[in-house]
Design a protein around this motif. Structure first.
Motif, short mmCIF file in Angstrom:
data_model
loop_
_atom_site.label_atom_id
_atom_site.label_comp_id
_atom_site.label_asym_id
_atom_site.label_seq_id
_atom_site.Cartn_x
_atom_site.Cartn_y
_atom_site.Cartn_z
N TYR A 1 36.29 29.12 -3.76
CA TYR A 1 35.15 29.37 -2.88
C TYR A 1 35.59 30.13 -1.62
O TYR A 1 34.95 31.12 -1.21
CB TYR A 1 34.51 28.04 -2.50
N LEU A 2 36.70 29.69 -1.02
CA LEU A 2 37.18 30.34 0.20
C LEU A 2 37.73 31.74 -0.08
O LEU A 2 37.63 32.63 0.77
CB LEU A 2 38.25 29.47 0.86
N GLU A 3 38.31 31.92 -1.25
CA GLU A 3 38.79 33.25 -1.62
C GLU A 3 37.63 34.25 -1.68
O GLU A 3 37.76 35.40 -1.23
CB GLU A 3 39.51 33.20 -2.97
N GLU A 4 36.52 33.79 -2.20
CA GLU A 4 35.34 34.65 -2.26
C GLU A 4 34.82 34.97 -0.86
O GLU A 4 34.38 36.10 -0.60
CB GLU A 4 34.24 33.95 -3.07
N LYS A 5 34.92 34.00 0.04
CA LYS A 5 34.41 34.20 1.40
C LYS A 5 35.34 35.04 2.26
O LYS A 5 34.90 35.88 3.05
CB LYS A 5 34.20 32.84 2.08
N PHE A 6 36.66 34.81 2.12
CA PHE A 6 37.62 35.42 3.04
C PHE A 6 38.56 36.43 2.37
O PHE A 6 39.46 36.96 3.03
CB PHE A 6 38.45 34.33 3.73
N LYS A 7 38.38 36.65 1.07
CA LYS A 7 39.19 37.62 0.33
C LYS A 7 40.69 37.31 0.41
O LYS A 7 41.53 38.20 0.56
CB LYS A 7 38.94 39.05 0.83
N GLN A 8 41.00 36.03 0.33
CA GLN A 8 42.40 35.60 0.43
C GLN A 8 42.61 34.38 -0.47
O GLN A 8 41.82 33.43 -0.44
CB GLN A 8 42.75 35.24 1.87
N LYS A 9 43.69 34.40 -1.25
CA LYS A 9 43.99 33.28 -2.14
C LYS A 9 44.74 32.18 -1.40
O LYS A 9 45.37 32.41 -0.37
CB LYS A 9 44.84 33.76 -3.33
N ASN A 10 44.66 30.98 -1.97
CA ASN A 10 45.49 29.84 -1.56
C ASN A 10 45.38 29.50 -0.07
O ASN A 10 46.37 29.21 0.60
CB ASN A 10 46.96 30.09 -1.91
#
Length: 325
Positions: free
Chosen positions: A164-173
């Motif tokens: 979910y956060l990767e989709e929001k902030f374009k960053q993994k892990n």
């Protein structure tokens, strides 16, 4: 076998309840008797998951008193005894198991024998005992659902939250882990990507509070100003350590916990999980009972007051004055 006839164990579920109870390695069913005499020497560590773990611990306590000559000098001696088999048996079998009822019946006899020993060794009325626990326990979720009470085993959503956060902030892990119902951020990733921690926490809370098993998700640094019940707020604040805690506290709905499907575990705020006994007896203790709320942190200042000494330097509890003569 059980210490009393098994048909007298009226506080338990049926002995063979594999849906709720764990079992010993190699056992076909979670039932008594357990043939400990047939365990291999390499398996003797399992003794902690039987009532005999408590018996051996109290035998060790007697040996410590005898050999260290505790109670014989002019200075107060302090002996802390952890009867941890209650924890191991409870985890493995759950609170409604015959094994748990039998363990407490045996522990009652073991404690009676230990206090009789202290009466003879130190002198009746010449020692003080406090007896408590570090936590209570939840019912097994399957037992609750079978009795039409909402419950379940909560699955750690760290992977889904990271997606979910990767989709929001374009960053993994972005999330390092979720443990002890707290979210831990991956500060290395956040720092290198120059991400906004406050925005990450806000989005994480939005995600978590939409999960069906979660009642609340709270920014631990903002707990004081969050619209949550006072008791929950106080516990979050008291449990927060800037060097060790996560950044978001997850509060599950009643009846839910993170653990296995059999047996049980602990770690939630609910009364069934946090309400513990506290017994004071012996020298300096007034006869009586108390129903008002007290806390385990009140034990240290109460013992200090009993001994007329300074409370520990990290003390946050209050003296339970009703205990003292």
């Amino acid at each position: 076998n059980t210490i009393y006839p098994i048909d007298t164990y009226v506080q338990s579920s049926a002995d063979n309840s594999p849906k709720y109870e764990g079992k010993f390695e190699g056992a076909e069913t979670p039932t008594l008797p357990v043939k400990t005499s047939q365990w291999e020497k390499s398996k003797w560590g399992k003794i902690k998951s039987t009532p005999y773990g408590n018996t051996l611990t109290l035998d060790m306590a007697k040996a410590a008193i005898d050999n260290e000559q505790l109670g014989n000098g002019a200075v107060t001696d302090f002996l802390a005894v952890s009867l941890s088999s209650t924890d191991y048996v409870g985890h493995q079998f759950g609170p409604n198991a015959v094994e748990v009822e039998d363990m407490y019946l045996r522990l009652d006899k073991d404690l009676a024998a230990f206090f009789t020993y202290l009466d003879g060794k130190v002198g009746k009325g010449a020692y003080t005992v406090f007896l408590t626990a570090d936590h209570a326990v939840a019912h097994n979720p399957a037992f609750l659902t079978d009795n039409k009470i909402p419950a379940g085993v909560w699955k750690d959503p760290a992977k889904q939250l990271n997606s979910y956060l990767e989709e929001k902030f374009k960053q993994k892990n972005i999330i390092h882990s979720i443990g002890q119902y707290q979210v831990n951020l991956n500060y290395k990733v956040i720092g290198e990507a120059k991400l906004d921690e406050e925005a990450i926490k806000s989005e994480s809370i939005k995600f978590l509070e939409k999960q069906p098993d979660i009642a609340l998700a709270v920014d631990m640094r903002k707990a004081q100003t969050t619209s949550i019940p006072h008791d929950l707020r106080e516990r979050i604040i008291n449990g927060y350590n800037i060097e060790r805690s996560g950044v978001i506290q997850i509060i599950l709905k009643p009846g839910y916990f993170q653990g296995g499907s059999t047996g049980t575990t602990h770690g939630t705020w609910n009364p069934y999980d946090a309400h513990i006994p506290l017994v004071f007896m012996g020298w300096g203790v007034k006869h009586g009972n108390l129903t008002r709320e007290t806390h385990m942190t009140d034990i240290a200042p109460t013992v200090a007051a009993l001994l007329h000494i300074q409370a520990p330097n990290g003390n946050i509890g209050k003296t339970i004055s009703e205990v003292l003569k």
